[in-house]
Design a protein around this motif. Sequence first.
Motif, PDB file in Angstrom:
ATOM      1  N   LEU A  98      28.834  23.826  68.655  1.00 39.11           N
ATOM      2  CA  LEU A  98      29.532  22.596  69.343  1.00 39.11           C
ATOM      3  C   LEU A  98      29.588  22.820  70.925  1.00 39.11           C
ATOM      4  CD1 LEU A  98      32.178  20.983  67.256  1.00 39.11           C
ATOM      5  CD2 LEU A  98      29.767  19.855  67.763  1.00 39.11           C
ATOM      6  N   GLU A  99      29.796  24.197  71.437  1.00 42.12           N
ATOM      7  CA  GLU A  99      30.055  24.583  72.608  1.00 42.12           C
ATOM      8  C   GLU A  99      28.594  24.439  73.477  1.00 42.12           C
ATOM      9  OE1 GLU A  99      31.554  28.442  72.855  1.00 42.12           O
ATOM     10  OE2 GLU A  99      33.446  27.958  71.588  1.00 42.12           O
ATOM     11  N   GLN A 100      27.611  24.349  72.592  1.00 43.27           N
ATOM     12  CA  GLN A 100      26.341  24.533  73.186  1.00 43.27           C
ATOM     13  C   GLN A 100      25.885  23.163  73.630  1.00 43.27           C
ATOM     14  OE1 GLN A 100      25.539  27.630  74.201  1.00 43.27           O
ATOM     15  NE2 GLN A 100      27.425  28.292  73.191  1.00 43.27           N
ATOM     16  N   VAL A 101      26.350  21.853  72.780  1.00 42.44           N
ATOM     17  CA  VAL A 101      25.867  20.670  73.086  1.00 42.44           C
ATOM     18  C   VAL A 101      25.905  20.045  74.421  1.00 42.44           C
ATOM     19  CG1 VAL A 101      26.138  18.380  72.235  1.00 42.44           C
ATOM     20  CG2 VAL A 101      26.276  20.247  70.638  1.00 42.44           C
ATOM     21  N   ARG A 102      24.894  19.605  74.923  1.00 41.79           N
ATOM     22  CA  ARG A 102      24.859  18.775  76.332  1.00 41.79           C
ATOM     23  C   ARG A 102      24.963  17.350  76.025  1.00 41.79           C
ATOM     24  NH1 ARG A 102      19.476  21.980  78.475  1.00 41.79           N
ATOM     25  NH2 ARG A 102      20.429  24.217  78.443  1.00 41.79           N
ATOM     26  N   PRO A 103      25.175  16.606  77.070  1.00 43.73           N
ATOM     27  CA  PRO A 103      25.334  15.157  77.060  1.00 43.73           C
ATOM     28  C   PRO A 103      23.939  14.691  76.587  1.00 43.73           C
ATOM     29  CG  PRO A 103      26.667  15.983  79.034  1.00 43.73           C
ATOM     30  CD  PRO A 103      25.820  17.282  78.455  1.00 43.73           C
ATOM     31  N   PHE A 104      22.964  15.098  77.072  1.00 41.48           N
ATOM     32  CA  PHE A 104      21.520  14.660  77.060  1.00 41.48           C
ATOM     33  C   PHE A 104      20.747  15.849  76.987  1.00 41.48           C
ATOM     34  CE2 PHE A 104      23.507  11.448  79.863  1.00 41.48           C
ATOM     35  CZ  PHE A 104      23.362  10.266  79.252  1.00 41.48           C
ATOM     36  N   GLY A 105      19.673  15.703  75.998  1.00 40.15           N
ATOM     37  CA  GLY A 105      18.717  16.694  75.657  1.00 40.15           C
ATOM     38  C   GLY A 105      19.034  17.943  74.980  1.00 40.15           C
ATOM     39  N   ASN A 106      18.183  18.791  74.686  1.00 40.57           N
ATOM     40  CA  ASN A 106      18.136  20.001  73.974  1.00 40.57           C
ATOM     41  C   ASN A 106      18.867  21.014  74.433  1.00 40.57           C
ATOM     42  OD1 ASN A 106      17.135  22.917  73.079  1.00 40.57           O
ATOM     43  ND2 ASN A 106      15.735  21.359  71.773  1.00 40.57           N
TER      44      ASN A 106
ATOM     45  N   GLY B  86      19.074  -3.037  68.905  1.00 38.19           N
ATOM     46  CA  GLY B  86      19.212  -2.720  70.164  1.00 38.19           C
ATOM     47  C   GLY B  86      19.515  -1.353  70.384  1.00 38.19           C
ATOM     48  N   VAL B  87      20.480  -0.872  69.406  1.00 40.81           N
ATOM     49  CA  VAL B  87      20.959   0.629  69.589  1.00 40.81           C
ATOM     50  C   VAL B  87      19.783   1.436  69.315  1.00 40.81           C
ATOM     51  CG1 VAL B  87      22.571   2.343  68.819  1.00 40.81           C
ATOM     52  CG2 VAL B  87      23.167  -0.136  69.061  1.00 40.81           C
ATOM     53  N   MET B  88      18.850   1.249  68.307  1.00 39.73           N
ATOM     54  CA  MET B  88      17.830   2.051  68.064  1.00 39.73           C
ATOM     55  C   MET B  88      16.954   1.845  69.229  1.00 39.73           C
ATOM     56  SD  MET B  88      16.087   4.193  65.972  1.00 39.73           S
ATOM     57  CE  MET B  88      16.728   3.853  64.474  1.00 39.73           C
ATOM     58  N   ALA B  89      16.746   0.839  69.768  1.00 41.92           N
ATOM     59  CA  ALA B  89      15.578   0.672  70.967  1.00 41.92           C
ATOM     60  C   ALA B  89      16.200   1.616  72.223  1.00 41.92           C
ATOM     61  CB  ALA B  89      15.433  -0.620  71.538  1.00 41.92           C
ATOM     62  N   ALA B  90      17.488   1.612  72.269  1.00 38.10           N
ATOM     63  CA  ALA B  90      17.984   2.628  73.364  1.00 38.10           C
ATOM     64  C   ALA B  90      17.991   4.210  73.071  1.00 38.10           C
ATOM     65  CB  ALA B  90      19.758   2.506  73.528  1.00 38.10           C
ATOM     66  N   PHE B  91      17.941   4.323  71.654  1.00 38.30           N
ATOM     67  CA  PHE B  91      17.742   5.607  71.334  1.00 38.30           C
ATOM     68  C   PHE B  91      16.452   6.268  71.615  1.00 38.30           C
ATOM     69  CE2 PHE B  91      16.342   8.521  67.843  1.00 38.30           C
ATOM     70  CZ  PHE B  91      17.333   9.588  68.070  1.00 38.30           C
ATOM     71  N   VAL B  92      15.569   5.412  70.928  1.00 43.99           N
ATOM     72  CA  VAL B  92      13.828   5.745  71.153  1.00 43.99           C
ATOM     73  C   VAL B  92      13.775   5.859  72.848  1.00 43.99           C
ATOM     74  CG1 VAL B  92      11.734   5.029  70.854  1.00 43.99           C
ATOM     75  CG2 VAL B  92      13.410   4.651  69.257  1.00 43.99           C
ATOM     76  N   THR B  93      14.200   4.862  73.457  1.00 48.36           N
ATOM     77  CA  THR B  93      13.964   5.107  75.148  1.00 48.36           C
ATOM     78  C   THR B  93      14.574   6.278  75.551  1.00 48.36           C
ATOM     79  OG1 THR B  93      13.922   2.492  75.196  1.00 48.36           O
ATOM     80  CG2 THR B  93      14.271   3.833  77.095  1.00 48.36           C
ATOM     81  N   LEU B  94      15.699   6.707  75.140  1.00 39.22           N
ATOM     82  CA  LEU B  94      16.284   7.953  75.545  1.00 39.22           C
ATOM     83  C   LEU B  94      15.603   8.863  75.237  1.00 39.22           C
ATOM     84  CD1 LEU B  94      18.486   8.272  77.417  1.00 39.22           C
ATOM     85  CD2 LEU B  94      20.084   8.492  75.406  1.00 39.22           C
TER      86      LEU B  94
ATOM     87  N   LEU C 262      22.221  19.120  68.978  1.00 39.54           N
ATOM     88  CA  LEU C 262      21.479  20.224  69.506  1.00 39.54           C
ATOM     89  C   LEU C 262      20.228  19.955  69.975  1.00 39.54           C
ATOM     90  CD1 LEU C 262      22.505  23.274  67.106  1.00 39.54           C
ATOM     91  CD2 LEU C 262      23.373  22.935  69.460  1.00 39.54           C
ATOM     92  N   ARG C 263      19.581  19.051  69.356  1.00 39.33           N
ATOM     93  CA  ARG C 263      18.255  18.558  69.898  1.00 39.33           C
ATOM     94  C   ARG C 263      18.306  17.730  70.655  1.00 39.33           C
ATOM     95  NH1 ARG C 263      14.870  17.873  63.874  1.00 39.33           N
ATOM     96  NH2 ARG C 263      14.413  20.041  63.530  1.00 39.33           N
ATOM     97  N   TYR C 264      19.163  16.486  70.840  1.00 43.56           N
ATOM     98  CA  TYR C 264      19.058  15.508  71.432  1.00 43.56           C
ATOM     99  C   TYR C 264      19.869  15.380  72.487  1.00 43.56           C
ATOM    100  CZ  TYR C 264      15.545  14.587  67.705  1.00 43.56           C
ATOM    101  OH  TYR C 264      14.541  14.645  66.774  1.00 43.56           O
ATOM    102  N   GLY C 265      21.350  15.981  71.998  1.00 40.20           N
ATOM    103  CA  GLY C 265      22.312  15.614  73.107  1.00 40.20           C
ATOM    104  C   GLY C 265      23.473  14.732  72.497  1.00 40.20           C
ATOM    105  N   ALA C 266      24.511  14.639  73.166  1.00 37.31           N
ATOM    106  CA  ALA C 266      25.548  13.796  72.381  1.00 37.31           C
ATOM    107  C   ALA C 266      25.557  12.484  72.608  1.00 37.31           C
ATOM    108  CB  ALA C 266      26.939  14.279  73.382  1.00 37.31           C
ATOM    109  N   VAL C 267      24.787  11.982  73.818  1.00 39.86           N
ATOM    110  CA  VAL C 267      24.897  10.622  73.731  1.00 39.86           C
ATOM    111  C   VAL C 267      23.667   9.971  72.930  1.00 39.86           C
ATOM    112  CG1 VAL C 267      24.134   8.553  75.643  1.00 39.86           C
ATOM    113  CG2 VAL C 267      25.482  10.422  76.407  1.00 39.86           C
ATOM    114  N   PRO C 268      22.468  10.636  72.657  1.00 43.38           N
ATOM    115  CA  PRO C 268      21.450  10.158  71.715  1.00 43.38           C
ATOM    116  C   PRO C 268      22.020  10.185  70.536  1.00 43.38           C
ATOM    117  CG  PRO C 268      20.462  11.349  73.403  1.00 43.38           C
ATOM    118  CD  PRO C 268      21.753  11.624  73.728  1.00 43.38           C
TER     119      PRO C 268
END
Length: 443
Positions: free
Chosen positions: A296-304, A80-88, A334-340
């Motif tokens: 780490l200062e450049q990391v976003r919650p979601f996305g690149n 389920g977590v993997m499905a959420a990761f892919v969907t995100l 850096l590529r996907y964001g903190a949540v993914p």
Amino acid sequence: MTIGAPSALLALGALAAVVIVLFCLRALPRAGFALWASVAFLLPVWVGVAVGFHWPAIIALTVLLLVANAHKVPLHPADGVMAAFVTLVLGLRFLGGVTLGETVTAVTEWVIPYIWGRILLARVSTQWVTSVVTVLAALAAVLALIEFATSFNPFVLIPGSEPLHSSWNTLQERGGILRAEGAFGHSIALGATLAMSSAFAVAAPWRTAPKILAICLIAAATVVTFSRAGLITLVLTAVLSICLLHGVSRRFRVVVVGAGAIGVLVALPVINAVLGAAGDEAEGSAGYRTDLLVLLEQVRPFGNAGQWQTLVTGEYYLGYFARSIDNALMLTLLRYGAVPTALAVAIIVSAALLVLPRNSRNPAAIAVAGQLPSLVVVALITQYGAIFWFCVGLALSWPWARSAGADDEPSGTVGGEMSDARNGATLSESATGGSRRVRRGEM
């Protein structure tokens, strides 16, 4: 555009060939996994097929095996977590928060091998998996030792897709000594993969002598990669395997510890000499990984993280790090964001934690647990990433396979003290490959 008759016939022939291959892979699941492991250990990542984009051979074959061996298995919360990761990730791609290349990497090099690991044990036994991985790892180790002795790597001569070929076919040195890399394109990738394979070698249902030989070959080859990450994770994986795997005999433990002590006495002076000769290069390599923390200062919650390569933070020009980010965790942030990234880490940790309960311990889980330190010092490069995520999926399936009687491990010890009559597999499959009757036993 009109398709000519020759092109149509060629396309039809290719389709027929794929269908035949799928039928063969379905009918021969053991051979299919042996082929997969052979490609993983012995074919560089720049070898593959171009369908829209470059599909490395290991990924293309994994897709075929998934289609051929599709099988219903019990779901795990990690699925389920993997499905959420892919969907995100797909959602972020649609919104422009993740690039196409990063999306392709996540799906093809992480998710597809993970699913392959999840369904494999519905088609083949755990005994077969440990044996095949051990054989291929030992073979790759022998080739790495020959490479080190001769300073010649035949894999770099294999042509392939650009720029992958030119990026990964350059041999490395440390302290003026060639670092073996085999078909993996990088010494760290080879060292890390061999370290993971050591858990399967300990669990292989063989007699003591060939198991010790395989482990010694794997350890020796890891040494000649001169990869500190490979050596550290090898020791960690071997210790966890010997201490935690079911059925490891006392004699086997004594022999492994003795061989390990001798190996350390022989290898340590060589490693120290090479690292000492490397001097600033080795020290700079370690310092570079520490400096990465500024990103780490450049990391976003979601996305690149965006165009951070053009920024200057404090004393750092962040473009300095653009050439290589030797940290899988940082690169994912850096590529996907903190949540993914948190979702991906949760899946990995869930597989690694299987080493704690006695009834869920397995070599794949130990392989994943042993790699946790490497995730902050090396990216999931070449086929190492696919093999790692395959082990994550395999680790989650292993307890189910054992409880369902889906393994054919004979009773006796992992150390190899078993009768010849019970040394072979007992898997019996129906003509469709879907049902089977097996003799259960403790690993």
